[in-house]
Structures are given as structure tokens and as C-alpha cells.
Design an enzyme around this catalytic site. Sequence first.
Site, PDB file in Angstrom:
ATOM      1  N   LYS A   1      -0.449   4.769   4.638  1.00 43.48           N
ATOM      2  CA  LYS A   1      -1.306   3.807   5.347  1.00 43.48           C
ATOM      3  C   LYS A   1      -0.761   3.573   6.763  1.00 43.48           C
ATOM      4  CE  LYS A   1      -3.694  -0.620   4.886  1.00 43.48           C
ATOM      5  NZ  LYS A   1      -4.981  -0.046   5.355  1.00 43.48           N
TER       6      LYS A   1
ATOM      7  N   HIS B   1       0.836  -1.207   0.000  1.00 39.78           N
ATOM      8  CA  HIS B   1       0.000   0.000   0.000  1.00 39.78           C
ATOM      9  C   HIS B   1       0.865   1.249   0.000  1.00 39.78           C
ATOM     10  CE1 HIS B   1      -3.151  -2.822   1.285  1.00 39.78           C
ATOM     11  NE2 HIS B   1      -3.995  -1.928   0.798  1.00 39.78           N
TER      12      HIS B   1
HETATM   13  N1  NDP Z   1     -12.788  -1.404   3.291  1.00 43.05           N
HETATM   14  C1  NDP Z   1     -12.264  -0.862   2.193  1.00 43.05           C
HETATM   15  O1  NDP Z   1     -12.643  -1.218   1.055  1.00 43.05           O
HETATM   16  C2  NDP Z   1     -11.234   0.221   2.343  1.00 43.05           C
HETATM   17  C3  NDP Z   1     -10.841   0.596   3.579  1.00 43.05           C
HETATM   18  N2  NDP Z   1      -9.982   1.647   3.761  1.00 43.05           N
HETATM   19  C4  NDP Z   1      -9.736   2.038   5.145  1.00 43.05           C
HETATM   20  O2  NDP Z   1     -10.400   3.272   5.394  1.00 43.05           O
HETATM   21  C5  NDP Z   1      -9.727   3.984   6.423  1.00 43.05           C
HETATM   22  C6  NDP Z   1      -9.447   5.410   5.966  1.00 43.05           C
HETATM   23  O3  NDP Z   1      -8.513   5.391   4.900  1.00 43.05           O
HETATM   24  P1  NDP Z   1      -8.073   6.754   4.171  1.00 43.05           P
HETATM   25  O4  NDP Z   1      -9.264   7.444   3.616  1.00 43.05           O
HETATM   26  O5  NDP Z   1      -6.960   6.389   3.280  1.00 43.05           O
HETATM   27  O6  NDP Z   1      -7.497   7.585   5.420  1.00 43.05           O
HETATM   28  P2  NDP Z   1      -7.453   9.171   5.630  1.00 43.05           P
HETATM   29  O7  NDP Z   1      -6.575   9.390   6.805  1.00 43.05           O
HETATM   30  O8  NDP Z   1      -7.148   9.836   4.342  1.00 43.05           O
HETATM   31  O9  NDP Z   1      -8.980   9.540   6.009  1.00 43.05           O
HETATM   32  C7  NDP Z   1      -9.560   9.336   7.256  1.00 43.05           C
HETATM   33  C8  NDP Z   1     -10.368  10.572   7.571  1.00 43.05           C
HETATM   34  O10 NDP Z   1     -11.137  10.332   8.756  1.00 43.05           O
HETATM   35  C9  NDP Z   1     -11.001  11.483   9.565  1.00 43.05           C
HETATM   36  N3  NDP Z   1     -11.290  11.207  10.963  1.00 43.05           N
HETATM   37  C10 NDP Z   1     -10.506  10.601  11.879  1.00 43.05           C
HETATM   38  N4  NDP Z   1     -11.132  10.562  13.081  1.00 43.05           N
HETATM   39  C11 NDP Z   1     -12.329  11.154  12.899  1.00 43.05           C
HETATM   40  C12 NDP Z   1     -13.431  11.455  13.763  1.00 43.05           C
HETATM   41  N5  NDP Z   1     -13.418  11.106  15.059  1.00 43.05           N
HETATM   42  N6  NDP Z   1     -14.489  12.095  13.261  1.00 43.05           N
HETATM   43  C13 NDP Z   1     -14.535  12.449  11.953  1.00 43.05           C
HETATM   44  N7  NDP Z   1     -13.525  12.201  11.084  1.00 43.05           N
HETATM   45  C14 NDP Z   1     -12.435  11.552  11.557  1.00 43.05           C
HETATM   46  C15 NDP Z   1      -9.569  11.937   9.338  1.00 43.05           C
HETATM   47  O11 NDP Z   1      -9.367  13.252   9.797  1.00 43.05           O
HETATM   48  P3  NDP Z   1      -7.903  13.708  10.328  1.00 43.05           P
HETATM   49  O12 NDP Z   1      -6.950  13.446   9.210  1.00 43.05           O
HETATM   50  O13 NDP Z   1      -8.103  15.144  10.627  1.00 43.05           O
HETATM   51  O14 NDP Z   1      -7.622  12.875  11.530  1.00 43.05           O
HETATM   52  C16 NDP Z   1      -9.476  11.794   7.835  1.00 43.05           C
HETATM   53  O15 NDP Z   1      -9.992  12.908   7.161  1.00 43.05           O
HETATM   54  C17 NDP Z   1      -8.481   3.149   6.743  1.00 43.05           C
HETATM   55  O16 NDP Z   1      -8.744   2.321   7.857  1.00 43.05           O
HETATM   56  C18 NDP Z   1      -8.288   2.317   5.478  1.00 43.05           C
HETATM   57  O17 NDP Z   1      -7.559   1.143   5.681  1.00 43.05           O
HETATM   58  C19 NDP Z   1      -9.466   2.328   2.710  1.00 43.05           C
HETATM   59  C20 NDP Z   1      -9.791   1.977   1.434  1.00 43.05           C
HETATM   60  C21 NDP Z   1     -10.712   0.890   1.136  1.00 43.05           C
HETATM   61  O1  LIG Z   2      -5.685   2.047   3.463  1.00 38.06           O
HETATM   62  C1  LIG Z   2      -5.953   1.787   2.271  1.00 38.06           C
HETATM   63  O2  LIG Z   2      -5.658   2.554   1.362  1.00 38.06           O
HETATM   64  C2  LIG Z   2      -6.665   0.550   1.972  1.00 38.06           C
HETATM   65  N1  LIG Z   2      -7.127  -0.133   2.979  1.00 38.06           N
HETATM   66  C3  LIG Z   2      -7.868  -1.339   2.919  1.00 38.06           C
HETATM   67  C4  LIG Z   2      -7.091  -2.438   3.619  1.00 38.06           C
HETATM   68  O3  LIG Z   2      -6.523  -2.194   4.700  1.00 38.06           O
HETATM   69  O4  LIG Z   2      -7.077  -3.570   3.114  1.00 38.06           O
HETATM   70  C5  LIG Z   2      -8.362  -1.675   1.547  1.00 38.06           C
HETATM   71  C6  LIG Z   2      -7.483  -1.250   0.417  1.00 38.06           C
HETATM   72  O5  LIG Z   2      -6.501  -2.207   0.210  1.00 38.06           O
HETATM   73  C7  LIG Z   2      -6.919   0.147   0.576  1.00 38.06           C
END
Ligand code: NDP
Ligand SMILES: O=C(O)C1=N[C@H](C(=O)O)C[C@H](O)C1
Length: 268
Positions: free
Chosen positions: A158, A154
Site C-alpha cells: 500500500k 494494510h
Molecule cells: N475504496 C475502496 O473500497 C478501496 C480502495 N482501494 C484503493 O484503490 C487504489 C488501488 O489499489 P490496488 O488495486 O491495491 O493498487 P494496484 O497498484 O494493485 O492497482 C492500481 C492499478 O492502476 C494502474 N494505473 C495507474 N495509473 C494508471 C493510469 N494512468 N491509467 C491506467 N491504469 C493506471 C496501475 O498500473 P501500474 O502498476 O502499471 O502503475 C495498477 O495496475 C488505491 O488507492 C487503494 O487504496 C483499494 C481497495 C478498496
Molecule cells: O489499499 C488498499 O488495499 C485498501 N485501500 C482502502 C483504504 O485506503 O482505506 C480500502 C481498504 O482498506 C484496502
Amino acid sequence: MRLVVVGAAGRMGRTLVKAIHDTQGCVLSAAIERPGSPALGQDAAALAGLPAGGVKVSDDALAAFVEAEGVLDFTTPEATVAFAGLAAQARIVHVAGTTGMEPQHLAKLEAASRHAAIIRSGNMSLGVNLLAAMVRKVAATLGTDWDIEIVEMHHRMKIDAPSGTAVLLGEAAAQGRAVELAEARVAVRDGQVGARQPGTIGFAALRGGTVIGDHRVIFAGAGERLELAHVAEDRSLFAQGAVKAALWGRGRKPGLYSMADVLGLDKF
Ligand SMILES: NC(=O)C1=CN([C@@H]2O[C@H](COP(=O)(O)OP(=O)(O)OC[C@H]3O[C@@H](n4cnc5c(N)ncnc54)[C@H](OP(=O)(O)O)[C@@H]3O)[C@@H](O)[C@H]2O)C=CC1
Ligand SMILES: O=C(O)C1=N[C@H](C(=O)O)C[C@H](O)C1
């Protein structure tokens, strides 16, 4: 369907806002970030690269949830547990894509799912959920003389490892072998670790650049190797899966569901 995006300024948050915009029958009803976030007050659609839509980022999640039918949540484990509680209070669908969840977080999600339909998956794509079904089948077919290793890569930002997808694939392999992943899992190797223990399921996590998500499950036997892999080329596939999950969850009875339920595949 009226949907709230929490973590709306994040990588996935912005992609979710775009996916809602592109899906007929769905509308962004609110966009939430944590208190103190620099994104508060900004237009959520504009943050996602769309023309301004009038929904400003706020930190009042409960007020947003009571006016909505579903919430899309890709944030952090602690935030997701809190949002699940609020979704339960508001009786709305909660789609939880957050990874890095520990048993204590999962227990709280389970409790909230007594009052709300919660769909949780470490990966919302069709390809990965199909891959998991294949991994379970292959693991059930091959004996423990075939070693299982899961490799993921990744982007450099991450924060959790192994990825939620790698854990999902490991659970599929463990189910195929009728063992508990917690017993079989080897996620760290460093130094004089000794020879590989038969029956273990190994994980390796690589981080770098802008990689969206690569996963490979390796079955290594004597003199031959079988490899099953998935490459995510765009975050929009996760976001589209999340919107699909929300639509599937609308009107469904409270419970904890998986993406495999949404897609009609074997459960992981
Ligand atoms: N299941 C799936 O298919 C996928 C899962 N994911 C998962 O999604 C999650 C997020 O990934 P990603 O978007 O890359 O991460 P980012 O850090 O870009 O986004 C997370 C966001 O959530 C915000 N946040 C954190 N705490 C709070 C809160 N208490 N209230 C409101 N907002 C909050 C963060 O704000 P701040 O930065 O200000 O803390 C940030 O804007 C990860 O766990 C990732 O692994 C990602 C892609 C696909
Ligand atoms: O953090 C990410 O970006 C992603 N998180 C998910 C994971 O932890 O598997 C899904 C995807 O691979 C992207």
C-alpha cells in the site's frame, strides 16, 4: 450495464473484473491500463483468473468510455482525476475508489461531477460505512475528555497513509464533534512530541504482509476504553460494493455521491 475497469491489471482491477463477471446484468466492456503497461493486449478475464473473455487490455480510455455506461476506477489520484474528466465527457457513471486524494484532486472530481454521476468512497464495504455512522454517533455522545485514535493496518504494497478508510472514519468522528478534521488531525508522532492535545484525532498506520484492511477506532477515557473495529477478509467486498454503486448511479443526475448515499446511510 456496460462497465469499464481502469487499472484492470491491479489488485483491485482484477477483483473488479471478477465481480462484474459474477454480477447478473453487468458486462465488462473494456479494460484499461496506462500506456506502456506490460498488461496491454492481455485478456482481462484471464488476468483475473477467469476463462478468457475476449476483452483485451488497452490504453485508449476515451474510446472505451464512449461505448460504456460506467467506469470502475481504483488507480491513483492523478489517474482518477483524468478518468473523471473523461467520464464527464462521455456522460457515464464514475465509481472512484482511489485513496490518497488531496484537496486539489477532490476539487477536480467535484468539477467533473457537474457532468457525470461520480460515486467516491475510501471504502466501498457495507461494514465500514456502518462503522462510520457508529463512530459519528459515539463521538457526538462522548466529550473531548475521551481521546480518539484511529489505527489501521494494510499489506506491504500500500502506497498511501493514513488509509482512505481511516480518513473517512476520522471525518465521521470530526463530524460527531462538530469540528474540522483538518484542524484536529494528528497523523505523525515521532520524538519528543509532548503530551496529547485535548480534542485531537490521532492516526497510526501499520504496514506488513498481505493484510487486506484492518481498522480500529479507539475512544480512550479515564479508566475505560471503547473500541470499534472492522476487518476486511477479502477484496471482493470492495469490488461488489463498487459494482453496486455503478448500478445505483445509472440514470442518476450528475453530482458527487458517497457510498453512504448508495447504501442509504448517513453521509460520509
Ligand atoms: N475504496 C475502496 O473500497 C478501496 C480502495 N482501494 C484503493 O484503490 C487504489 C488501488 O489499489 P490496488 O488495486 O491495491 O493498487 P494496484 O497498484 O494493485 O492497482 C492500481 C492499478 O492502476 C494502474 N494505473 C495507474 N495509473 C494508471 C493510469 N494512468 N491509467 C491506467 N491504469 C493506471 C496501475 O498500473 P501500474 O502498476 O502499471 O502503475 C495498477 O495496475 C488505491 O488507492 C487503494 O487504496 C483499494 C481497495 C478498496
Ligand atoms: O489499499 C488498499 O488495499 C485498501 N485501500 C482502502 C483504504 O485506503 O482505506 C480500502 C481498504 O482498506 C484496502
